[in-house]
Design a protein around this motif. Structure first.
Motif, PDB file in Angstrom:
ATOM      1  N   GLN A   1       0.866  -1.062  -0.139  1.00  0.00           N
ATOM      2  CA  GLN A   1       0.172   0.060  -0.233  1.00  0.00           C
ATOM      3  C   GLN A   1       0.984   1.278  -0.092  1.00  0.00           C
ATOM      4  O   GLN A   1       1.166   1.809   0.951  1.00  0.00           O
ATOM      5  CB  GLN A   1      -1.027   0.066   1.134  1.00  0.00           C
ATOM      6  CG  GLN A   1      -1.917  -1.154   1.134  1.00  0.00           C
ATOM      7  CD  GLN A   1      -2.904  -0.992   2.433  1.00  0.00           C
ATOM      8  OE1 GLN A   1      -3.655  -0.033   2.457  1.00  0.00           O
ATOM      9  NE2 GLN A   1      -3.084  -2.044   3.008  1.00  0.00           N
ATOM     10  N   TRP A   2       1.368   1.530  -1.074  1.00  0.00           N
ATOM     11  CA  TRP A   2       2.166   2.570  -1.263  1.00  0.00           C
ATOM     12  C   TRP A   2       1.795   4.143  -1.103  1.00  0.00           C
ATOM     13  O   TRP A   2       0.479   4.043  -1.637  1.00  0.00           O
ATOM     14  CB  TRP A   2       2.828   2.659  -2.797  1.00  0.00           C
ATOM     15  CG  TRP A   2       3.931   1.412  -3.161  1.00  0.00           C
ATOM     16  CD1 TRP A   2       3.539   0.591  -4.001  1.00  0.00           C
ATOM     17  CD2 TRP A   2       5.052   1.126  -2.593  1.00  0.00           C
ATOM     18  NE1 TRP A   2       4.247  -0.631  -3.794  1.00  0.00           N
ATOM     19  CE2 TRP A   2       5.472  -0.205  -3.114  1.00  0.00           C
ATOM     20  CE3 TRP A   2       5.814   1.627  -1.750  1.00  0.00           C
ATOM     21  CZ2 TRP A   2       6.642  -0.872  -2.630  1.00  0.00           C
ATOM     22  CZ3 TRP A   2       6.954   1.073  -1.079  1.00  0.00           C
ATOM     23  CH2 TRP A   2       7.299  -0.416  -1.787  1.00  0.00           C
ATOM     24  N   GLN A   3       2.264   5.079  -0.511  1.00  0.00           N
ATOM     25  CA  GLN A   3       1.918   6.288  -0.560  1.00  0.00           C
ATOM     26  C   GLN A   3       2.876   7.253  -0.620  1.00  0.00           C
ATOM     27  O   GLN A   3       4.003   7.157  -0.912  1.00  0.00           O
ATOM     28  CB  GLN A   3       1.483   6.440   0.946  1.00  0.00           C
ATOM     29  CG  GLN A   3       2.478   6.331   2.082  1.00  0.00           C
ATOM     30  CD  GLN A   3       1.928   6.402   3.548  1.00  0.00           C
ATOM     31  OE1 GLN A   3       1.225   5.505   3.877  1.00  0.00           O
ATOM     32  NE2 GLN A   3       2.244   7.387   4.344  1.00  0.00           N
ATOM     33  N   GLN A   4       2.508   8.478  -0.934  1.00  0.00           N
ATOM     34  CA  GLN A   4       3.377   9.663  -1.367  1.00  0.00           C
ATOM     35  C   GLN A   4       3.182  10.928  -0.504  1.00  0.00           C
ATOM     36  O   GLN A   4       2.121  11.485  -0.797  1.00  0.00           O
ATOM     37  CB  GLN A   4       3.593  10.120  -2.752  1.00  0.00           C
ATOM     38  CG  GLN A   4       4.483  10.989  -3.073  1.00  0.00           C
ATOM     39  CD  GLN A   4       4.679  11.487  -4.649  1.00  0.00           C
ATOM     40  OE1 GLN A   4       3.876  11.238  -5.378  1.00  0.00           O
ATOM     41  NE2 GLN A   4       5.735  11.680  -5.063  1.00  0.00           N
ATOM     42  N   ASP A   5       4.014  11.062   0.531  1.00  0.00           N
ATOM     43  CA  ASP A   5       3.686  12.021   1.648  1.00  0.00           C
ATOM     44  C   ASP A   5       4.290  13.580   1.016  1.00  0.00           C
ATOM     45  O   ASP A   5       5.138  13.442   0.233  1.00  0.00           O
ATOM     46  CB  ASP A   5       4.570  11.765   2.937  1.00  0.00           C
ATOM     47  CG  ASP A   5       3.555  10.471   3.484  1.00  0.00           C
ATOM     48  OD1 ASP A   5       2.281  10.617   3.688  1.00  0.00           O
ATOM     49  OD2 ASP A   5       4.340   9.609   3.563  1.00  0.00           O
TER      50      ASP A   5
ATOM     51  N   LYS B   1       6.094  17.166  -2.862  1.00  0.00           N
ATOM     52  CA  LYS B   1       5.922  15.745  -2.996  1.00  0.00           C
ATOM     53  C   LYS B   1       7.190  14.904  -2.642  1.00  0.00           C
ATOM     54  O   LYS B   1       8.100  15.156  -3.134  1.00  0.00           O
ATOM     55  CB  LYS B   1       5.300  15.326  -3.883  1.00  0.00           C
ATOM     56  CG  LYS B   1       3.785  15.518  -4.429  1.00  0.00           C
ATOM     57  CD  LYS B   1       3.143  15.000  -3.457  1.00  0.00           C
ATOM     58  CE  LYS B   1       1.465  15.352  -3.692  1.00  0.00           C
ATOM     59  NZ  LYS B   1       0.665  14.663  -2.580  1.00  0.00           N
TER      60      LYS B   1
ATOM     61  N   LEU C   1       7.794   6.823  -3.243  1.00  0.00           N
ATOM     62  CA  LEU C   1       6.695   6.317  -2.514  1.00  0.00           C
ATOM     63  C   LEU C   1       7.274   5.556  -1.364  1.00  0.00           C
ATOM     64  O   LEU C   1       8.299   4.822  -1.339  1.00  0.00           O
ATOM     65  CB  LEU C   1       5.930   5.271  -3.474  1.00  0.00           C
ATOM     66  CG  LEU C   1       5.569   5.974  -4.765  1.00  0.00           C
ATOM     67  CD1 LEU C   1       4.442   4.917  -5.476  1.00  0.00           C
ATOM     68  CD2 LEU C   1       4.805   7.289  -4.694  1.00  0.00           C
TER      69      LEU C   1
ATOM     70  N   ALA D   1       5.948   3.063   2.455  1.00  0.00           N
ATOM     71  CA  ALA D   1       5.023   2.373   3.151  1.00  0.00           C
ATOM     72  C   ALA D   1       5.559   1.921   4.380  1.00  0.00           C
ATOM     73  O   ALA D   1       6.735   1.651   4.606  1.00  0.00           O
ATOM     74  CB  ALA D   1       4.437   1.272   2.250  1.00  0.00           C
TER      75      ALA D   1
END
Length: 200
Positions: free
Chosen positions: A44-48, A58, A62, A64
């Motif tokens: 479940q990759w995210q980009q903070d 950004k 990516l 997790a």
């Protein structure tokens, strides 16, 4: 000729005030290929967002966080909530633990989509990791150069992290050294990095 006949064979980097071991072939190529494809699709990759000198950007990769507990992990003003370890992550973790003789609670994963994704100079010295943190870094996918520089001495080191390798950092490494994964215009393929940690 392959100088490393065993997956457990390794080299110790000559680094003053640090303790770093490199296992080039912890995972066989078929294993590494398998894990790379599964992790790329199932994590479940995210980009903070990150703040640099008051401006918001950004994060250039990516990420997790997975763990066997609910302990958060904070860095660069980002606080991550963990997902529970998947079966595939547990298999990778077991192999890393067998080699390192450590028991890890948490894994911060990074997906570098191409050579424009990077990680700037830093140490993994957050308070959650305790004194003399142990970081076990597994690489799958594209080979990338990993740079070290000493915090107070004119010392530098770099290493090409191979597909299926393990980089184990112990002792006073985080206290005395910074590390980074620089950008590269030549690289177009992705790399997945798993950094196993202990957060109690």
């Amino acid at each position: 000729m392959n100088l490393f006949s065993s997956q457990n064979e390794h080299i110790q980097l000559k680094m003053a005030d640090g303790d770093v071991h490199y296992y080039p072939f912890l995972f066989k190529k078929t294993e590494a290929d398998h894990f790379f494809e599964i992790l790329k699709e199932s994590i479940q990759w995210q980009q903070d967002d990150i703040k640099v000198f008051g401006k918001t950007y950004k994060q250039p990769r990516l990420t997790a966080l997975y763990a066997n507990n609910e302990n958060t992990y904070s860095y660069s003003n980002i606080t991550m909530q963990p997902h529970l370890f998947t079966d595939h992550l547990l298999k990778i973790k077991k192999k890393v633990e067998d080699v390192s003789s450590e028991i890890f609670t948490t894994c911060l994963l990074n997906l570098y989509r191409n050579g424009q994704d990077s990680n700037g100079w830093h140490s993994d010295n957050e308070k959650e990791l305790g004194p003399e943190p142990i970081i076990a870094s597994v690489s799958f996918g594209e080979e990338r150069w990993f740079h070290f520089k000493h915090k107070t001495k004119e010392l530098k080191q770099k290493l090409l992290l191979q597909h299926g390798s393990l980089l184990l950092m112990r002792g006073k490494t985080q206290e005395n050294w910074l590390h980074q994964l620089p950008k590269s215009k030549k690289i177009t393929n992705p790399r997945i990095n798993l950094t196993f940690r202990i957060i109690n």
